[in-house]
Design a protein around this motif. Structure first.
Motif, mmCIF file in Angstrom:
data_model
loop_
_atom_site.group_PDB
_atom_site.id
_atom_site.type_symbol
_atom_site.label_atom_id
_atom_site.label_comp_id
_atom_site.label_asym_id
_atom_site.label_seq_id
_atom_site.Cartn_x
_atom_site.Cartn_y
_atom_site.Cartn_z
ATOM 1 N N PRO B 46 0.806 -1.234 0.000
ATOM 2 C CA PRO B 46 0.000 0.000 0.000
ATOM 3 C C PRO B 46 0.834 1.278 0.000
ATOM 4 O O PRO B 46 0.355 2.312 -0.446
ATOM 5 N N LEU B 47 2.065 1.237 0.516
ATOM 6 C CA LEU B 47 2.897 2.438 0.472
ATOM 7 C C LEU B 47 3.839 2.420 -0.738
ATOM 8 O O LEU B 47 4.675 3.306 -0.900
ATOM 9 N N GLU B 55 4.199 -15.613 1.221
ATOM 10 C CA GLU B 55 4.305 -16.989 1.724
ATOM 11 C C GLU B 55 2.956 -17.651 1.507
ATOM 12 O O GLU B 55 1.973 -17.283 2.161
ATOM 13 N N TRP B 58 -0.045 -15.447 1.102
ATOM 14 C CA TRP B 58 -0.158 -14.382 2.122
ATOM 15 C C TRP B 58 0.985 -13.394 1.897
ATOM 16 O O TRP B 58 2.115 -13.814 1.633
ATOM 17 N N MET B 60 3.063 -9.579 3.041
ATOM 18 C CA MET B 60 3.306 -8.603 4.102
ATOM 19 C C MET B 60 4.429 -7.660 3.674
ATOM 20 O O MET B 60 5.510 -8.116 3.318
ATOM 21 N N PRO B 61 4.150 -6.340 3.680
ATOM 22 C CA PRO B 61 5.204 -5.375 3.359
ATOM 23 C C PRO B 61 6.009 -4.986 4.603
ATOM 24 O O PRO B 61 5.666 -5.381 5.701
ATOM 25 N N ASP B 62 7.026 -4.195 4.383
ATOM 26 C CA ASP B 62 7.862 -3.544 5.417
ATOM 27 C C ASP B 62 8.956 -4.474 5.938
ATOM 28 O O ASP B 62 8.671 -5.476 6.592
ATOM 29 N N VAL B 65 8.826 -5.359 9.717
ATOM 30 C CA VAL B 65 7.721 -6.273 10.027
ATOM 31 C C VAL B 65 8.045 -7.678 9.505
ATOM 32 O O VAL B 65 7.826 -8.681 10.192
ATOM 33 N N ALA B 68 10.719 -9.388 11.738
ATOM 34 C CA ALA B 68 10.125 -9.838 13.008
ATOM 35 C C ALA B 68 9.291 -11.097 12.784
ATOM 36 O O ALA B 68 9.299 -12.020 13.608
ATOM 37 N N TYR B 69 8.601 -11.158 11.631
ATOM 38 C CA TYR B 69 7.807 -12.354 11.306
ATOM 39 C C TYR B 69 8.708 -13.568 11.066
ATOM 40 O O TYR B 69 8.422 -14.672 11.547
ATOM 41 N N GLU B 95 15.657 1.094 13.562
ATOM 42 C CA GLU B 95 14.893 2.297 13.209
ATOM 43 C C GLU B 95 15.834 3.443 12.819
ATOM 44 O O GLU B 95 15.568 4.174 11.854
ATOM 45 N N THR B 99 15.760 5.176 9.131
ATOM 46 C CA THR B 99 15.278 6.549 8.958
ATOM 47 C C THR B 99 16.452 7.508 8.769
ATOM 48 O O THR B 99 16.600 8.099 7.711
ATOM 49 N N ALA B 100 17.314 7.625 9.772
ATOM 50 C CA ALA B 100 18.374 8.645 9.716
ATOM 51 C C ALA B 100 19.439 8.310 8.672
ATOM 52 O O ALA B 100 19.762 9.138 7.804
#
Lengths: 215, 215
Positions: B46-47, B55, B58, B60-62, B65, B68-69, B95, B99-100
């Motif tokens: 979506p982004l 999988e 199924w 999953m983005p990011d 995430v 971690a999955y 993070e 980001t930085a």
């Protein structure tokens, strides 16, 4: 005693406070205005952002990292799903709220209508607010509406997914804009369910008082 | 079979692939260029960002995430610390890198030196690269250097913290810029330790071949 460095109306501070209240954890809110050139704060928040958690002198920035830490150290009641796929889904909506929703609601709605007028003596540019409401937010709300479907919550039971999305919608509400329930009934229902939780209602009331004092 | 939608040189795709390789998980890389107007891809991201994990249908983005999955479903060998504070610290550096570090290394170094010239026929603006190297990155590297101190890794044993930071540094290396070991010896040492891991070295070699074919 846990301390949260930040200010109540930040959607990221609110996320953490909702989790603390839902878990019945005592904490102290240490007011800090991001970007105010506070060197002691810069030392504990390398990106200059709020909130920062403090526990016995140990500090940690970033709302998502803080909430995961609170879940690990105080697991009951849980704010993350147990099932691996639901957990990934919850984390994804947290990320979606913290990047996509905030990028519109923060600068275009909350800053225009509330922060600028109340704290910086700036008039609101209503055209910015209208573009956000009429053009930028609808595709984001459409996506969440579709993902909610007929479910009460975004990732199984009430979770960090719902807390993150609704925390952003509370900033919209502070700016006198609510999700249009005719167009997005599932999302408007989610908002209502979450803001009626005692922990969330308490925080909203406290924030409203803050704005009334500033006005 | 796990599938990763994305392209190798993305630091976020690389993070996920390093974890897959470290965990000895078989997967297929499905090439996708973000922003190329692919509607099927927009439906699963979506982004509009890469990577997306698939999988058994199924998705999953990011990258954070997804990792971690993968840790939840394939815990051994672990890429997250067990101790709650070290785990928070590892997530924080993930993070920070995502980001930085990326906000400088991505547009100012990697896009200028590599992506523009190789894929869009655009000349590199060396002044942008110099400002990034001389002014923007040093405070970020100073922070990581101070946090590393005399430790081999950022959060206890080798973890997602090191993978995330070094994945960004690999994009710098593709753009012919290495961390100055005289100024930031701990960070340069971390980089060396991580890129020498067989899983990481394999991916870097594969990416280099890609650039040679494009040049």
């Amino acid at each position: 005693m846990l301390k949260i460095h930040g200010i109540g109306p930040s959607p990221f501070v609110r996320k953490v406070r909702i989790v603390l209240e839902e878990k019945n954890l005592a904490y102290e809110l240490k007011p800090i205005m991001p970007g105010a050139g506070d060197e002691a704060f810069a030392a504990i928040s390398p990106l200059g952002k709020i909130p920062v958690l403090e526990e016995d002198g140990w500090t940690m920035p970033d709302s998502s990292v803080i909430i995961a830490y609170l879940e690990a150290t105080h697991p009951d009641p849980a704010v993350y799903p147990v099932d691996a796929r639901l957990l990934a889904r919850a984390r994804w909506f947290e990320e979606y709220a913290d990047t996509a929703l905030v990028s519109v609601i923060g600068p275009d709605i909350f800053r225009q209508r509330v922060v600028g007028p109340a704290f910086f003596g700036k008039d609101c540019d209503e055209s910015v607010v209208r573009t956000a409401i009429d053009e930028k937010l609808p595709p984001l709300f459409d996506y969440i509406e579709g993902e909610l479907g007929s479910n009460d919550y975004l990732a199984g039971d009430f979770s960090i997914a719902d807390i993150s999305v609704v925390s952003m919608l509370i900033n919209m509400a502070h700016a006198s804009e609510l999700v249009d329930g005719a167009r997005w009934p599932a999302l408007a229902g989610l908002y209502q369910r979450v803001v009626e939780r005692p922990a969330v209602a308490r925080l909203i009331a406290e924030e409203r008082e803050l704005f009334q004092r500033a006005a």
